[in-house]
Design an enzyme around this catalytic site. Sequence first.
Site, short mmCIF file in Angstrom:
data_model
loop_
_atom_site.label_atom_id
_atom_site.label_comp_id
_atom_site.label_asym_id
_atom_site.label_seq_id
_atom_site.Cartn_x
_atom_site.Cartn_y
_atom_site.Cartn_z
N ASP A 1 8.97 1.54 -3.86
CA ASP A 1 8.75 2.86 -4.46
C ASP A 1 10.04 3.68 -4.59
OD1 ASP A 1 5.70 3.01 -2.59
OD2 ASP A 1 6.07 2.24 -4.60
N1 LIG Z 1 9.08 -4.79 -4.47
C1 LIG Z 1 8.18 -3.84 -4.81
N2 LIG Z 1 6.87 -4.15 -4.84
C2 LIG Z 1 5.97 -3.20 -5.18
C3 LIG Z 1 6.38 -1.88 -5.44
C4 LIG Z 1 7.78 -1.59 -5.41
O1 LIG Z 1 8.22 -0.45 -5.68
N3 LIG Z 1 8.64 -2.59 -5.09
N4 LIG Z 1 5.42 -0.89 -5.66
C5 LIG Z 1 4.10 -1.25 -5.09
C6 LIG Z 1 2.93 -0.33 -5.29
N5 LIG Z 1 2.67 0.39 -4.08
C7 LIG Z 1 2.61 1.73 -4.21
O2 LIG Z 1 2.60 2.21 -5.36
C8 LIG Z 1 2.40 -0.25 -2.83
C9 LIG Z 1 1.49 -1.29 -2.80
C10 LIG Z 1 1.23 -1.94 -1.59
C11 LIG Z 1 1.86 -1.57 -0.44
C12 LIG Z 1 1.58 -2.32 0.81
O3 LIG Z 1 1.97 -1.94 1.90
N6 LIG Z 1 0.89 -3.47 0.64
C13 LIG Z 1 0.63 -4.41 1.76
C14 LIG Z 1 -0.63 -5.20 1.60
C15 LIG Z 1 -1.72 -4.38 0.91
C16 LIG Z 1 -2.96 -5.25 0.79
O4 LIG Z 1 -3.43 -5.73 1.86
O5 LIG Z 1 -3.41 -5.49 -0.36
C17 LIG Z 1 1.73 -5.48 1.70
O6 LIG Z 1 2.03 -5.91 0.58
O7 LIG Z 1 2.14 -5.87 2.80
C18 LIG Z 1 2.77 -0.53 -0.47
C19 LIG Z 1 3.03 0.14 -1.67
C20 LIG Z 1 3.69 -2.59 -5.65
N7 LIG Z 1 4.64 -3.53 -5.23
#
Ligand SMILES: Nc1nc2c(c(=O)[nH]1)N[C@@H](CN(C=O)c1ccc(C(=O)N[C@@H](CCC(=O)O)C(=O)O)cc1)CN2
EC number: 3.5.1.10
Length: 294
Positions: free
Chosen positions: A238
């Site tokens: 983000d």
């Molecule tokens: N490398 C990046 N990936 C993503 C970004 C980014 O800016 N850089 N934006 C996110 C979207 N997002 C907020 O808008 C966001 C989505 C998910 C998470 C998160 O902590 N996800 C967990 C698992 C969630 C689940 O169980 O489905 C994780 O991935 O460990 C934080 C922020 C999209 N991707």
Amino acid sequence: MTHEQNTSPNSPATHHWVLALSCVDQPGIVHAISGAVVESGGNITESQQFSSHDTGRFFMRLQVQSPATRERFEATLQPITERYDMTWKLDVVGRRIRTLLLASTAEHCVNDLLFRQRGGQLPIEVPLILANHPTLGRTAEFYGVPFESQPVTNPESKAAFENRVRAVIAEHHIELVVLARYMQILSPELCAELNGMAINIHHSFLPGFKGANPYRQAHSRGVKLIGATAHFVTSDLDEGPIIEQDVVRVDHSLAPAELVALGQDEESRTLRRAVTWFAENRILLDGDRTIIFQ
Ligand SMILES: Nc1nc2c(c(=O)[nH]1)N[C@@H](CN(C=O)c1ccc(C(=O)N[C@@H](CCC(=O)O)C(=O)O)cc1)CN2
């Protein structure tokens, strides 16, 4: 004398080009570019420019009506783009760009993009939606868009999902990847491969409330505004260059679920604007910031 659209049967075909460029700022750029347009037999119908004092770079976006083919126009531009070491892109005004949607379970952004695309309001074509949950399969079916889902529950399945993203990009010559409330963090490797061509919609007014569950964070903080931010995706979660933001007023009486409902319209609207501007070549990168020629 009014400028009549040249519609005589013997008139040469007219192309409507959009040229977006950036380079180190210096005298003579506009003169050189406008000279190339004249040399191609063209007419500038839209022109915007900006000189960034922060980075010393110059940015320009032109729309040009010209009988010149792409080959002829590029050949005319080449000496100038080389002389000024320009980063540049020549495209056709109004062309629908090939766009891959990544999704999880939230429907509103996917639905809004597909609804606007089907209505001709959004210049994109969507060959496929990739999701880490099957939830949006019916939505994709309603709009006649192919849909695939594969769970992302561990590093192996995350890698498999990202390899499928790479394969779809190659197979369909994807130009834009939209994280339409895709809730998985993309690997640094994939972020590097998608540099400048992946847009995420974050459901808060960044830099406030990064990460997951921003509405819950906002409710706990007692905010009086909630918002949405469309930004390029980078490996810093983000933190990517911001493209568009908007806010909506709230108050103490709203529960987290009500904040979510209010915010969804804002998210859809903000993402739609960002995707439109990307498709129209109106977004130029200036380091960690964007220049938007609306
Ligand atoms: N490398 C990046 N990936 C993503 C970004 C980014 O800016 N850089 N934006 C996110 C979207 N997002 C907020 O808008 C966001 C989505 C998910 C998470 C998160 O902590 N996800 C967990 C698992 C969630 C689940 O169980 O489905 C994780 O991935 O460990 C934080 C922020 C999209 N991707």
